[in-house]
Design a protein around this motif. Structure first.
Motif, PDB file in Angstrom:
ATOM      1  N   GLU A  22       0.656  -1.598  -0.177  1.00 15.73           N
ATOM      2  CA  GLU A  22      -0.232  -0.382   0.377  1.00 15.73           C
ATOM      3  C   GLU A  22       0.791   1.171  -0.169  1.00 15.73           C
ATOM      4  O   GLU A  22       0.544   1.999  -0.599  1.00 15.73           O
ATOM      5  N   MET A  23       2.139   1.250   0.626  1.00 15.87           N
ATOM      6  CA  MET A  23       3.284   2.326   0.674  1.00 15.87           C
ATOM      7  C   MET A  23       3.658   2.655  -0.440  1.00 15.87           C
ATOM      8  O   MET A  23       4.312   3.416  -1.218  1.00 15.87           O
ATOM      9  N   LYS A  24       3.971   1.360  -1.472  1.00 14.61           N
ATOM     10  CA  LYS A  24       4.595   1.394  -2.977  1.00 14.61           C
ATOM     11  C   LYS A  24       3.420   2.055  -3.102  1.00 14.61           C
ATOM     12  O   LYS A  24       4.539   2.676  -4.826  1.00 14.61           O
ATOM     13  N   LYS A  25       2.465   2.108  -3.365  1.00 13.52           N
ATOM     14  CA  LYS A  25       1.679   2.338  -4.317  1.00 13.52           C
ATOM     15  C   LYS A  25       1.572   3.934  -4.442  1.00 13.52           C
ATOM     16  O   LYS A  25       1.520   4.847  -5.574  1.00 13.52           O
ATOM     17  N   LYS A  26       1.766   4.425  -3.076  1.00 10.77           N
ATOM     18  CA  LYS A  26       1.909   6.043  -3.240  1.00 10.77           C
ATOM     19  C   LYS A  26       3.265   6.795  -3.642  1.00 10.77           C
ATOM     20  O   LYS A  26       3.199   8.029  -3.583  1.00 10.77           O
ATOM     21  N   ILE A  27       3.942   5.922  -3.490  1.00 13.92           N
ATOM     22  CA  ILE A  27       6.108   6.511  -4.223  1.00 13.92           C
ATOM     23  C   ILE A  27       5.988   6.236  -5.809  1.00 13.92           C
ATOM     24  O   ILE A  27       5.565   4.753  -6.129  1.00 13.92           O
ATOM     25  N   LEU A  28       6.111   7.337  -6.168  1.00 12.89           N
ATOM     26  CA  LEU A  28       6.476   7.263  -8.399  1.00 12.89           C
ATOM     27  C   LEU A  28       8.183   8.054  -7.518  1.00 12.89           C
ATOM     28  O   LEU A  28       8.164   8.295  -7.017  1.00 12.89           O
ATOM     29  N   SER A  29       8.267   7.127  -9.186  1.00 17.80           N
ATOM     30  CA  SER A  29       9.620   8.287  -8.930  1.00 17.80           C
ATOM     31  C   SER A  29       9.455   9.326  -9.651  1.00 17.80           C
ATOM     32  O   SER A  29       8.261   9.850 -10.193  1.00 17.80           O
ATOM     33  N   ARG A  30      10.004   9.297 -10.406  1.00 19.03           N
ATOM     34  CA  ARG A  30      10.347  10.539 -10.444  1.00 19.03           C
ATOM     35  C   ARG A  30      10.584  11.589 -12.144  1.00 19.03           C
ATOM     36  O   ARG A  30       9.600  12.183 -12.136  1.00 19.03           O
ATOM     37  N   GLU A  31      10.413  10.636 -12.191  1.00 19.55           N
ATOM     38  CA  GLU A  31       9.603  10.540 -13.778  1.00 19.55           C
ATOM     39  C   GLU A  31       8.372  10.391 -14.358  1.00 19.55           C
ATOM     40  O   GLU A  31       7.881  10.879 -15.226  1.00 19.55           O
ATOM     41  N   LYS A  32       7.814   9.393 -13.392  1.00 19.99           N
ATOM     42  CA  LYS A  32       6.421   9.752 -13.013  1.00 19.99           C
ATOM     43  C   LYS A  32       5.464   9.813 -12.253  1.00 19.99           C
ATOM     44  O   LYS A  32       4.216  10.168 -12.093  1.00 19.99           O
ATOM     45  N   HIS A  33       6.082  11.275 -12.052  1.00 21.88           N
ATOM     46  CA  HIS A  33       5.336  11.854 -11.300  1.00 21.88           C
ATOM     47  C   HIS A  33       4.929  13.955 -12.360  1.00 21.88           C
ATOM     48  O   HIS A  33       5.062  14.051 -13.408  1.00 21.88           O
ATOM     49  N   VAL A  49       2.703  26.767  -5.158  1.00 33.02           N
ATOM     50  CA  VAL A  49       2.391  25.996  -4.586  1.00 33.02           C
ATOM     51  C   VAL A  49       2.950  24.780  -5.637  1.00 33.02           C
ATOM     52  O   VAL A  49       2.645  25.010  -7.141  1.00 33.02           O
ATOM     53  N   VAL A  50       3.886  23.604  -5.681  1.00 31.79           N
ATOM     54  CA  VAL A  50       3.680  23.168  -5.902  1.00 31.79           C
ATOM     55  C   VAL A  50       3.335  20.738  -5.824  1.00 31.79           C
ATOM     56  O   VAL A  50       4.142  20.804  -4.159  1.00 31.79           O
ATOM     57  N   GLY A  51       2.735  20.711  -6.724  1.00 29.93           N
ATOM     58  CA  GLY A  51       2.901  19.412  -6.612  1.00 29.93           C
ATOM     59  C   GLY A  51       1.642  18.633  -7.050  1.00 29.93           C
ATOM     60  O   GLY A  51       1.515  18.797  -8.092  1.00 29.93           O
ATOM     61  N   GLU A  52       1.164  16.977  -6.531  1.00 33.75           N
ATOM     62  CA  GLU A  52       1.109  16.499  -5.323  1.00 33.75           C
ATOM     63  C   GLU A  52       2.696  15.518  -5.678  1.00 33.75           C
ATOM     64  O   GLU A  52       2.813  15.128  -6.514  1.00 33.75           O
ATOM     65  N   PHE A  53       2.999  15.497  -4.512  1.00 33.88           N
ATOM     66  CA  PHE A  53       4.496  14.987  -4.377  1.00 33.88           C
ATOM     67  C   PHE A  53       4.487  13.285  -3.840  1.00 33.88           C
ATOM     68  O   PHE A  53       3.460  13.127  -2.671  1.00 33.88           O
ATOM     69  N   PHE A  54       4.574  12.422  -4.661  1.00 34.85           N
ATOM     70  CA  PHE A  54       4.776  10.848  -4.140  1.00 34.85           C
ATOM     71  C   PHE A  54       5.555  10.542  -4.055  1.00 34.85           C
ATOM     72  O   PHE A  54       6.242   9.054  -4.664  1.00 34.85           O
ATOM     73  N   ILE A  55       6.764  11.383  -3.130  1.00 36.09           N
ATOM     74  CA  ILE A  55       7.585  10.280  -2.422  1.00 36.09           C
ATOM     75  C   ILE A  55       7.344  10.547  -0.522  1.00 36.09           C
ATOM     76  O   ILE A  55       7.282  10.589  -0.018  1.00 36.09           O
ATOM     77  N   LEU A  96      13.029  21.358 -10.332  1.00 32.51           N
ATOM     78  CA  LEU A  96      12.626  20.411 -10.344  1.00 32.51           C
ATOM     79  C   LEU A  96      12.997  19.555 -11.681  1.00 32.51           C
ATOM     80  O   LEU A  96      12.833  18.685 -11.830  1.00 32.51           O
ATOM     81  N   GLU A  97      12.661  20.615 -12.523  1.00 31.72           N
ATOM     82  CA  GLU A  97      12.722  19.910 -14.270  1.00 31.72           C
ATOM     83  C   GLU A  97      14.605  19.194 -14.178  1.00 31.72           C
ATOM     84  O   GLU A  97      14.744  18.101 -14.619  1.00 31.72           O
ATOM     85  N   LYS A  98      15.307  19.740 -13.785  1.00 32.17           N
ATOM     86  CA  LYS A  98      17.089  19.395 -13.668  1.00 32.17           C
ATOM     87  C   LYS A  98      16.515  17.896 -12.444  1.00 32.17           C
ATOM     88  O   LYS A  98      17.523  17.140 -13.157  1.00 32.17           O
ATOM     89  N   LEU A  99      16.344  17.531 -11.935  1.00 32.22           N
ATOM     90  CA  LEU A  99      16.203  16.475 -10.827  1.00 32.22           C
ATOM     91  C   LEU A  99      15.430  15.598 -11.514  1.00 32.22           C
ATOM     92  O   LEU A  99      14.904  14.437 -10.578  1.00 32.22           O
ATOM     93  N   GLY A 100      14.903  15.987 -12.885  1.00 30.53           N
ATOM     94  CA  GLY A 100      13.579  14.611 -13.078  1.00 30.53           C
ATOM     95  C   GLY A 100      12.636  14.982 -13.329  1.00 30.53           C
ATOM     96  O   GLY A 100      11.745  13.222 -13.579  1.00 30.53           O
TER      97      GLY A 100
END
Length: 103
Positions: A22-33, A49-55, A96-100
């Motif tokens: 369940e936790m892994k579903k909420k965590i995405l790689s940077r490219e999938k954000h 305001v920037v988001g939503e982050f799933f990390i 953020l784009e530099k970070l992927g």
């Protein structure tokens, strides 16, 4: 002394639930954000305001710390969103784009 799960949650059994997946579903790689960036006005002041982050929370706090330094402004974290003082949309987006991360 061994851990006895029956003493937790008044003896209810949660063995059928897979909390890790369940936790892994909420965590995405940077490219999938697919981040959104917006400008809000609060009490006659601008807030980016920037988001939503799933990390992970630890990663989100470290990201906020680094971005605040790079854009030279204050900021905070609220419910998987990062908030920055002032109109710094372009600076934050480019960093953020530099970070992927994707928008």
């Amino acid at each position: 002394m061994e851990f006895d799960p029956s003493k937790l949650f008044n003896g209810r059994d949660f063995s059928d639930r897979d909390f890790d997946s369940e936790m892994k579903k909420k965590i995405l790689s940077r490219e999938k954000h697919n981040l959104k960036i917006s400008l809000e006005k609060r009490k006659h002041k601008k807030v980016t305001v920037v988001g939503e982050f799933f990390i992970l929370e630890k990663e989100r706090k470290e990201l906020l710390k680094n971005l605040k330094k790079k854009v030279s402004t204050g900021g905070t974290e609220r419910e998987n969103f990062l908030e920055f003082q002032g109109d710094v949309r372009e600076k934050v987006k480019s960093e953020l784009e530099k970070l992927g991360f994707n928008f």
